[in-house]
Design a protein around this motif. Structure first.
Motif, PDB file in Angstrom:
ATOM      1  N   MET A   1      85.188 -20.705 -66.152  1.00 41.45           N
ATOM      2  CA  MET A   1      84.109 -20.620 -67.113  1.00 41.45           C
ATOM      3  C   MET A   1      83.258 -21.830 -66.813  1.00 41.45           C
ATOM      4  SD  MET A   1      85.775 -18.626 -70.550  1.00 41.45           S
ATOM      5  CE  MET A   1      84.452 -19.207 -71.254  1.00 41.45           C
ATOM      6  N   LYS A   2      81.975 -21.575 -67.164  1.00 40.89           N
ATOM      7  CA  LYS A   2      81.055 -22.799 -67.123  1.00 40.89           C
ATOM      8  C   LYS A   2      80.338 -23.124 -68.538  1.00 40.89           C
ATOM      9  CE  LYS A   2      79.883 -21.800 -62.360  1.00 40.89           C
ATOM     10  NZ  LYS A   2      78.391 -21.466 -61.598  1.00 40.89           N
ATOM     11  N   ALA A   3      79.947 -24.232 -68.907  1.00 44.30           N
ATOM     12  CA  ALA A   3      79.476 -24.582 -70.265  1.00 44.30           C
ATOM     13  C   ALA A   3      78.202 -25.391 -69.977  1.00 44.30           C
ATOM     14  CB  ALA A   3      80.293 -25.055 -71.255  1.00 44.30           C
ATOM     15  N   ILE A  34      81.327 -28.139 -66.608  1.00 47.66           N
ATOM     16  CA  ILE A  34      80.459 -28.629 -67.582  1.00 47.66           C
ATOM     17  C   ILE A  34      78.971 -29.073 -66.799  1.00 47.66           C
ATOM     18  CG2 ILE A  34      79.860 -30.009 -69.721  1.00 47.66           C
ATOM     19  CD1 ILE A  34      82.681 -29.888 -70.556  1.00 47.66           C
ATOM     20  N   HIS A  35      77.970 -28.474 -67.276  1.00 42.45           N
ATOM     21  CA  HIS A  35      76.487 -28.958 -66.759  1.00 42.45           C
ATOM     22  C   HIS A  35      75.848 -29.620 -68.022  1.00 42.45           C
ATOM     23  CE1 HIS A  35      76.338 -26.487 -63.154  1.00 42.45           C
ATOM     24  NE2 HIS A  35      77.339 -26.104 -63.622  1.00 42.45           N
ATOM     25  N   LEU A  36      75.677 -30.998 -67.914  1.00 44.85           N
ATOM     26  CA  LEU A  36      74.999 -31.761 -68.900  1.00 44.85           C
ATOM     27  C   LEU A  36      73.587 -31.883 -68.682  1.00 44.85           C
ATOM     28  CD1 LEU A  36      76.927 -35.077 -68.593  1.00 44.85           C
ATOM     29  CD2 LEU A  36      77.047 -33.530 -70.582  1.00 44.85           C
ATOM     30  N   LYS A  58      69.685 -42.686 -66.887  1.00 40.71           N
ATOM     31  CA  LYS A  58      70.676 -42.712 -65.747  1.00 40.71           C
ATOM     32  C   LYS A  58      71.993 -43.408 -66.018  1.00 40.71           C
ATOM     33  CE  LYS A  58      67.319 -42.932 -61.928  1.00 40.71           C
ATOM     34  NZ  LYS A  58      66.790 -43.545 -60.640  1.00 40.71           N
ATOM     35  N   ARG A  59      71.785 -44.557 -67.015  1.00 39.74           N
ATOM     36  CA  ARG A  59      73.026 -45.028 -67.444  1.00 39.74           C
ATOM     37  C   ARG A  59      73.979 -44.305 -68.279  1.00 39.74           C
ATOM     38  NH1 ARG A  59      70.745 -49.345 -68.716  1.00 39.74           N
ATOM     39  NH2 ARG A  59      70.444 -49.031 -70.868  1.00 39.74           N
ATOM     40  N   ALA A  60      73.300 -43.414 -69.129  1.00 46.99           N
ATOM     41  CA  ALA A  60      74.032 -42.984 -70.236  1.00 46.99           C
ATOM     42  C   ALA A  60      74.681 -41.442 -69.453  1.00 46.99           C
ATOM     43  CB  ALA A  60      73.095 -42.276 -71.343  1.00 46.99           C
ATOM     44  N   LEU A  61      74.006 -40.666 -68.601  1.00 47.25           N
ATOM     45  CA  LEU A  61      74.641 -39.788 -68.007  1.00 47.25           C
ATOM     46  C   LEU A  61      75.719 -40.187 -66.900  1.00 47.25           C
ATOM     47  CD1 LEU A  61      71.332 -37.729 -67.036  1.00 47.25           C
ATOM     48  CD2 LEU A  61      72.983 -37.125 -68.780  1.00 47.25           C
ATOM     49  N   PHE A  73      87.476 -31.811 -65.781  1.00 52.59           N
ATOM     50  CA  PHE A  73      86.229 -30.885 -65.564  1.00 52.59           C
ATOM     51  C   PHE A  73      85.300 -31.304 -64.282  1.00 52.59           C
ATOM     52  CE2 PHE A  73      87.293 -31.038 -70.060  1.00 52.59           C
ATOM     53  CZ  PHE A  73      87.204 -29.845 -70.443  1.00 52.59           C
ATOM     54  N   ASP A  74      84.656 -30.256 -63.792  1.00 55.45           N
ATOM     55  CA  ASP A  74      83.687 -30.379 -62.785  1.00 55.45           C
ATOM     56  C   ASP A  74      82.559 -30.876 -63.412  1.00 55.45           C
ATOM     57  OD1 ASP A  74      85.535 -30.150 -60.735  1.00 55.45           O
ATOM     58  OD2 ASP A  74      85.125 -27.911 -60.692  1.00 55.45           O
ATOM     59  N   VAL A  75      81.569 -31.568 -63.145  1.00 56.63           N
ATOM     60  CA  VAL A  75      80.483 -32.118 -63.807  1.00 56.63           C
ATOM     61  C   VAL A  75      79.092 -31.847 -63.104  1.00 56.63           C
ATOM     62  CG1 VAL A  75      79.329 -33.507 -65.407  1.00 56.63           C
ATOM     63  CG2 VAL A  75      81.786 -33.355 -65.335  1.00 56.63           C
ATOM     64  N   GLU A  76      78.291 -31.257 -63.582  1.00 54.87           N
ATOM     65  CA  GLU A  76      76.923 -31.336 -63.033  1.00 54.87           C
ATOM     66  C   GLU A  76      75.963 -31.899 -63.960  1.00 54.87           C
ATOM     67  OE1 GLU A  76      75.915 -30.798 -60.005  1.00 54.87           O
ATOM     68  OE2 GLU A  76      77.701 -29.948 -59.006  1.00 54.87           O
TER      69      GLU A  76
END
Length: 280
Positions: A1-3, A34-36, A58-61, A73-76
């Motif tokens: 599942m993706k969020a 998870i997609h930020l 950029k620093r926060a992400l 988690f995988d993250v995009e």
């Protein structure tokens, strides 16, 4: 599942992303990716005097991505420009997300009047289940109000098709939920059940289903204004999250400010999981 996890890089957004317990809860319900999403408003642009938005972003992400990746988690990451709720909804649709998550500071007299808040606009327009994660107010270093997202669930039902679809979320929540309280509010304007059917019996059947899933369940029938009574039940039961369906009978209905689901989003003390129509 993706969020999809929407962040405006504020302290409130950071609290949602960096809570280890909240991340563990998402893992328990089957979230793997998870997609930020950060939406840059159209009136913010690179080179504005006094603030280096791009460097800060950029620093926060990068920091957020590391925290989430470290929890398995995988993250995009997605940085887009436009109207926040429209872009968040668009990305959720594109990637086939099962859940959209947004942090909210919670109720205040001002927020009850401002219609343009992202959380409220998402509650009106989302086609994906929406988790509003409540964050502490009036502090420079806020934390989430409920560490466990799904441990104690309050489920509000009017026995509509959409409420039935929302109830089916318990099959996803069973590994994260220990207790549940079911509530139906009787009102002359919206009886909810055909004449002759007993709401107590219907709630008992739903409770039996949850007990079979290993979730300790209680239930009650209340009378009065649906929003007020659901919020009163929330105050008494103190759930980590309130689960409610958004009827969406028509486009106009979804835009009405007085809708019960939107009222719960604005006024609830804890988290809210809103399930729109068509999520079976």
């Amino acid at each position: 599942m993706k969020a999809v996890c929407a962040t405006d890089l504020s302290a409130a957004s950071e609290a949602t992303i960096e809570s280890e317990t909240c991340l563990e809860c998402l893992g328990r319900i089957g979230i793997e990716e998870i997609h930020l999403v950060t939406v840059i408003p159209s009136n913010v642009y690179a080179g504005m005097p006094g603030i280096d938005f791009e460097k800060r972003r950029k620093r926060a992400l990068k920091r957020y991505k590391k925290v989430i990746t470290d929890h398995g988690f995988d993250v995009e990451t997605h940085v887009v420009r436009g109207t926040p709720h429209r872009r968040i909804n668009g990305i959720a649709e594109t990637i086939g997300a099962s859940l959209t998550i947004i942090g909210s500071r919670g109720k205040s007299p001002l927020e009850n009047r401002v219609i343009g808040s992202t959380a409220r606009n998402l509650s009106r327009s989302t086609t994906k289940p929406l988790l509003v994660n409540r964050i502490e107010r009036e502090t420079e270093d806020p934390d989430v109000l409920r560490q466990h997202l799904f441990q104690r669930m309050l489920f509000a039902t009017d026995f509509s098709d959409n409420a039935e679809q929302a109830f089916e979320w318990f099959t996803q929540l069973q590994h994260a939920t220990k207790e549940a309280h079911l509530v139906h509010v009787q009102t002359p304007k919206d009886p909810g059940l055909p004449e002759g059917e007993d709401p107590e019996e219907e709630l008992a059947n739903l409770a039996a289903t949850l007990e079979d899933l290993g979730i300790e369940t209680t239930y009650e029938v209340r009378s009065g204004d649906p929003s007020d009574e659901i919020l009163a039940a929330e105050a008494e039961f103190e759930p980590t999250t309130t689960l409610v369906g958004s009827r969406g009978h028509s486009r106009l209905r979804r835009l009405l400010l007085g809708s019960v689901s939107e009222d719960i989003i604005v006024r609830a003390n804890g988290n809210v999981l809103l399930v729109p129509p068509g999520q079976r």
